[in-house]
Design a protein around this motif. Structure first.
Motif, PDB file in Angstrom:
ATOM      1  N   MET A 143     -20.379   7.130   8.877  1.00  0.00           N
ATOM      2  CA  MET A 143     -20.978   7.385   7.557  1.00  0.00           C
ATOM      3  C   MET A 143     -19.914   7.409   6.461  1.00  0.00           C
ATOM      4  SD  MET A 143     -24.184   9.918   8.104  1.00  0.00           S
ATOM      5  CE  MET A 143     -23.470  11.143   9.156  1.00  0.00           C
ATOM      6  N   LEU A 144     -18.735   7.942   6.786  1.00  0.00           N
ATOM      7  CA  LEU A 144     -17.652   7.944   5.801  1.00  0.00           C
ATOM      8  C   LEU A 144     -17.272   6.510   5.436  1.00  0.00           C
ATOM      9  CD1 LEU A 144     -15.493   9.531   4.174  1.00  0.00           C
ATOM     10  CD2 LEU A 144     -13.980   9.346   6.163  1.00  0.00           C
ATOM     11  N   THR A 145     -17.176   5.657   6.461  1.00  0.00           N
ATOM     12  CA  THR A 145     -16.801   4.255   6.240  1.00  0.00           C
ATOM     13  C   THR A 145     -17.869   3.547   5.393  1.00  0.00           C
ATOM     14  OG1 THR A 145     -15.751   4.373   8.410  1.00  0.00           O
ATOM     15  CG2 THR A 145     -16.018   2.187   7.470  1.00  0.00           C
ATOM     16  N   MET A 146     -19.140   3.833   5.677  1.00  0.00           N
ATOM     17  CA  MET A 146     -20.229   3.214   4.882  1.00  0.00           C
ATOM     18  C   MET A 146     -20.192   3.728   3.443  1.00  0.00           C
ATOM     19  SD  MET A 146     -23.500   3.559   7.419  1.00  0.00           S
ATOM     20  CE  MET A 146     -23.213   3.517   9.177  1.00  0.00           C
ATOM     21  N   ARG A 147     -20.007   5.042   3.291  1.00  0.00           N
ATOM     22  CA  ARG A 147     -20.032   5.631   1.941  1.00  0.00           C
ATOM     23  C   ARG A 147     -18.880   5.101   1.098  1.00  0.00           C
ATOM     24  NH1 ARG A 147     -19.723  12.051   0.466  1.00  0.00           N
ATOM     25  NH2 ARG A 147     -17.504  11.550   0.500  1.00  0.00           N
ATOM     26  N   GLU A 148     -17.732   4.888   1.739  1.00  0.00           N
ATOM     27  CA  GLU A 148     -16.587   4.338   1.000  1.00  0.00           C
ATOM     28  C   GLU A 148     -16.873   2.929   0.512  1.00  0.00           C
ATOM     29  OE1 GLU A 148     -12.785   6.508   3.122  1.00  0.00           O
ATOM     30  OE2 GLU A 148     -13.413   4.525   3.780  1.00  0.00           O
ATOM     31  N   THR A 149     -17.587   2.152   1.326  1.00  0.00           N
ATOM     32  CA  THR A 149     -17.861   0.761   0.963  1.00  0.00           C
ATOM     33  C   THR A 149     -18.927   0.672  -0.129  1.00  0.00           C
ATOM     34  OG1 THR A 149     -17.396   0.139   3.243  1.00  0.00           O
ATOM     35  CG2 THR A 149     -18.500  -1.506   1.898  1.00  0.00           C
ATOM     36  N   PHE A 150     -19.994   1.470   0.030  1.00  0.00           N
ATOM     37  CA  PHE A 150     -21.143   1.301  -0.868  1.00  0.00           C
ATOM     38  C   PHE A 150     -21.272   2.423  -1.895  1.00  0.00           C
ATOM     39  CE2 PHE A 150     -22.232  -0.902   3.119  1.00  0.00           C
ATOM     40  CZ  PHE A 150     -22.385  -2.184   2.629  1.00  0.00           C
ATOM     41  N   GLY A 151     -20.456   3.446  -1.782  1.00  0.00           N
ATOM     42  CA  GLY A 151     -20.489   4.554  -2.751  1.00  0.00           C
ATOM     43  C   GLY A 151     -21.632   5.529  -2.500  1.00  0.00           C
ATOM     44  N   LYS A 152     -22.459   5.276  -1.499  1.00  0.00           N
ATOM     45  CA  LYS A 152     -23.612   6.145  -1.207  1.00  0.00           C
ATOM     46  C   LYS A 152     -24.145   5.837   0.190  1.00  0.00           C
ATOM     47  CE  LYS A 152     -26.916   2.765  -2.589  1.00  0.00           C
ATOM     48  NZ  LYS A 152     -28.181   2.383  -3.024  1.00  0.00           N
ATOM     49  N   LEU A 153     -25.003   6.708   0.677  1.00  0.00           N
ATOM     50  CA  LEU A 153     -25.694   6.446   1.954  1.00  0.00           C
ATOM     51  C   LEU A 153     -27.193   6.284   1.711  1.00  0.00           C
ATOM     52  CD1 LEU A 153     -23.767   9.058   4.138  1.00  0.00           C
ATOM     53  CD2 LEU A 153     -23.582   6.571   4.305  1.00  0.00           C
ATOM     54  N   ASP A 154     -27.664   6.996   0.699  1.00  0.00           N
ATOM     55  CA  ASP A 154     -29.086   6.981   0.369  1.00  0.00           C
ATOM     56  C   ASP A 154     -29.560   5.550   0.100  1.00  0.00           C
ATOM     57  OD1 ASP A 154     -31.569   8.028  -0.282  1.00  0.00           O
ATOM     58  OD2 ASP A 154     -31.059   8.136  -2.423  1.00  0.00           O
ATOM     59  N   GLY A 155     -30.586   5.101   0.803  1.00  0.00           N
ATOM     60  CA  GLY A 155     -31.171   3.781   0.557  1.00  0.00           C
ATOM     61  C   GLY A 155     -30.507   2.645   1.329  1.00  0.00           C
ATOM     62  N   LEU A 156     -29.386   2.913   2.017  1.00  0.00           N
ATOM     63  CA  LEU A 156     -28.748   1.836   2.783  1.00  0.00           C
ATOM     64  C   LEU A 156     -29.634   1.422   3.955  1.00  0.00           C
ATOM     65  CD1 LEU A 156     -24.957   2.778   3.211  1.00  0.00           C
ATOM     66  CD2 LEU A 156     -26.000   1.264   1.510  1.00  0.00           C
ATOM     67  N   LYS A 157     -29.580   0.148   4.269  1.00  0.00           N
ATOM     68  CA  LYS A 157     -30.320  -0.363   5.433  1.00  0.00           C
ATOM     69  C   LYS A 157     -29.294  -0.622   6.535  1.00  0.00           C
ATOM     70  CE  LYS A 157     -34.143  -2.565   3.016  1.00  0.00           C
ATOM     71  NZ  LYS A 157     -33.894  -2.166   1.625  1.00  0.00           N
ATOM     72  N   VAL A 158     -29.410   0.152   7.606  1.00  0.00           N
ATOM     73  CA  VAL A 158     -28.430   0.069   8.695  1.00  0.00           C
ATOM     74  C   VAL A 158     -29.113  -0.484   9.951  1.00  0.00           C
ATOM     75  CG1 VAL A 158     -26.792   1.378  10.114  1.00  0.00           C
ATOM     76  CG2 VAL A 158     -27.224   2.084   7.733  1.00  0.00           C
ATOM     77  N   ALA A 159     -28.628  -1.623  10.441  1.00  0.00           N
ATOM     78  CA  ALA A 159     -29.203  -2.225  11.653  1.00  0.00           C
ATOM     79  C   ALA A 159     -28.288  -1.911  12.839  1.00  0.00           C
ATOM     80  CB  ALA A 159     -29.319  -3.737  11.469  1.00  0.00           C
ATOM     81  N   ILE A 160     -28.836  -1.204  13.822  1.00  0.00           N
ATOM     82  CA  ILE A 160     -28.056  -0.891  15.024  1.00  0.00           C
ATOM     83  C   ILE A 160     -28.571  -1.777  16.153  1.00  0.00           C
ATOM     84  CG2 ILE A 160     -27.307   0.927  16.607  1.00  0.00           C
ATOM     85  CD1 ILE A 160     -27.788   2.988  14.470  1.00  0.00           C
ATOM     86  N   VAL A 161     -27.683  -2.580  16.717  1.00  0.00           N
ATOM     87  CA  VAL A 161     -28.089  -3.567  17.718  1.00  0.00           C
ATOM     88  C   VAL A 161     -27.309  -3.329  19.009  1.00  0.00           C
ATOM     89  CG1 VAL A 161     -28.279  -6.033  18.220  1.00  0.00           C
ATOM     90  CG2 VAL A 161     -28.456  -5.242  15.856  1.00  0.00           C
ATOM     91  N   GLY A 162     -28.003  -3.167  20.111  1.00  0.00           N
ATOM     92  CA  GLY A 162     -27.282  -3.019  21.380  1.00  0.00           C
ATOM     93  C   GLY A 162     -27.904  -1.991  22.296  1.00  0.00           C
ATOM     94  N   ASP A 163     -27.068  -1.405  23.125  1.00  0.00           N
ATOM     95  CA  ASP A 163     -27.537  -0.480  24.163  1.00  0.00           C
ATOM     96  C   ASP A 163     -27.825   0.906  23.563  1.00  0.00           C
ATOM     97  OD1 ASP A 163     -27.957   1.110  26.344  1.00  0.00           O
ATOM     98  OD2 ASP A 163     -26.150   0.502  27.427  1.00  0.00           O
ATOM     99  N   ILE A 164     -29.007   1.017  22.954  1.00  0.00           N
ATOM    100  CA  ILE A 164     -29.368   2.261  22.246  1.00  0.00           C
ATOM    101  C   ILE A 164     -29.594   3.395  23.256  1.00  0.00           C
ATOM    102  CG2 ILE A 164     -31.005   3.282  20.598  1.00  0.00           C
ATOM    103  CD1 ILE A 164     -30.188   0.750  19.304  1.00  0.00           C
ATOM    104  N   LYS A 165     -30.214   3.030  24.377  1.00  0.00           N
ATOM    105  CA  LYS A 165     -30.634   4.054  25.339  1.00  0.00           C
ATOM    106  C   LYS A 165     -29.466   4.905  25.820  1.00  0.00           C
ATOM    107  CE  LYS A 165     -32.887   4.553  29.780  1.00  0.00           C
ATOM    108  NZ  LYS A 165     -33.530   3.826  30.869  1.00  0.00           N
ATOM    109  N   HIS A 166     -28.356   4.258  26.142  1.00  0.00           N
ATOM    110  CA  HIS A 166     -27.225   4.996  26.702  1.00  0.00           C
ATOM    111  C   HIS A 166     -26.262   5.474  25.617  1.00  0.00           C
ATOM    112  CE1 HIS A 166     -28.665   2.426  30.070  1.00  0.00           C
ATOM    113  NE2 HIS A 166     -28.546   3.567  30.711  1.00  0.00           N
TER     114      HIS A 166
END
Ligand code: NCD
Length: 309
Positions: A143-166
């Motif tokens: 989240m720190l890395t995202m906030r530094e890039t976009f200046g905020k977290l609110d409203g960001l669209k984050v796609a998580i792809v992969g082995d979610i279960k484990h």
């Protein structure tokens, strides 16, 4: 002020608490960037790092964080501890308390283990990953890395792809990002999606295109081969073809989208080499953010210990 003895998960952290952790981490990062690695907020304190599972970056990151804060740091690998002689977790906790530890950083293959340790130990406990449950400092560094890039977290669209279960990383990110107002999409083979994750706020997608469409962040997750029972997907090659992120799939995302991965990466499976080394990849920046976030967590827990003394 973070009023907690332990940092165990993001599931019950408020937006204010997450913001405070990220603000202090951003401050720590500024100091580190300026070459200042001597920030003795934990001078005279002891931190023991107790890892019952393999790790490179998380263990070294906690160790560096505690050392930069001036703490005395002890490392215990489970294979070399009395756990290998049959000692229970509760007794280990009592022993470490008797040695006047202030903080215990624990990674354990069983979900809930750090919660048990936190109950019995007087020391503050930091969860460095418990089974398939949570990995709070990893999600905070993401989240720190995202906030530094976009200046905020609110409203960001984050796609998580992969082995979610484990993945404890996926779960902590889901909890933290939802609390901070982001949209969390997930895409994985049906067999690697935990039941009920949509009820916790994840938006399940049926294709890579749907998951990545207009995304700000594309996060790959490692196929956790050590946690797989055979048969979750046909073969690594087939998995890579359907669920792997390559340069072409990035075209669905926003032009300024960033690529993330908690590491370690199976190169050519979750992400192609080209995507890993892409100019919009933040994988190395995540590692750097990790030290700052762990410094922030240790400092804030320590501030509260001092305050309640
Ligand atoms: C993750 C973990 O151990 O949960 N790695 C990490 O801490 N950076 C993810 C993984 O092992 O795939």
């Amino acid at each position: 002020m973070l009023k907690r003895k332990d940092l165990l998960g993001l599931i019950d952290l408020t937006a204010e608490e997450i913001t405070e952790l990220l603000d202090v981490a951003a401050d720590m990062k500024r100091h580190l960037k300026a070459g200042d690695k001597h920030l003795p907020y934990l001078k005279g304190k002891t931190a023991t790092i107790l890892f019952y599972e393999n790790s490179t970056r998380t263990r070294t990151s906690f160790e560096l964080a505690a050392k930069y804060l001036g703490a005395t740091v002890i490392n215990i690998a489970a294979s070399s501890s009395s756990v290998a002689k049959g000692e229970t977790l509760v007794d280990t906790g009592k022993t470490l308390d008797a040695q006047l530890n202030d903080f215990l950083v624990m990674r354990h293959p069983m979900g809930g283990a750090p919660y048990l340790l936190a109950k019995v130990a007087k020391a503050g406990v930091l969860n460095a990953g418990d089974g398939m449950n949570e990995h709070p400092t990893q999600a905070l560094l993401d989240m720190l890395t995202m906030r530094e890039t976009f200046g905020k977290l609110d409203g960001l669209k984050v796609a998580i792809v992969g082995d979610i279960k484990h993945s404890r990383v996926a779960k902590s990110n889901l909890f933290g990002l939802k609390t901070m107002g982001a949209e969390v999409r997930m895409f994985a083979p049906e067999t690697l999606i935990p039941k009920g994750i949509d009820k916790l706020g994840a938006k399940l997608c049926r294709s890579k295109e749907e998951a990545l469409d207009g995304a700000d962040v594309v996060m790959g997750l490692r196929i956790q081969l050590e946690r797989q029972q055979a048969g979750n997907f046909p073969s690594l090659n087939e998995y890579a073809a359907i669920y792997g992120v390559d340069g072409k799939s990035l075209q669905y995302a926003k032009p300024n989208a960033i690529v993330m991965h908690p590491g370690p990466v199976n190169r050519g499976v979750e992400l192609t080499g080209k995507v890993i080394d892409h100019e919009q990849s933040r994988i190395e920046e995540q590692v750097f953010s990790g030290i700052a976030v762990r410094m922030a967590a240790l400092k804030l827990l320590n501030d509260y210990r001092e305050y309640t003394k």
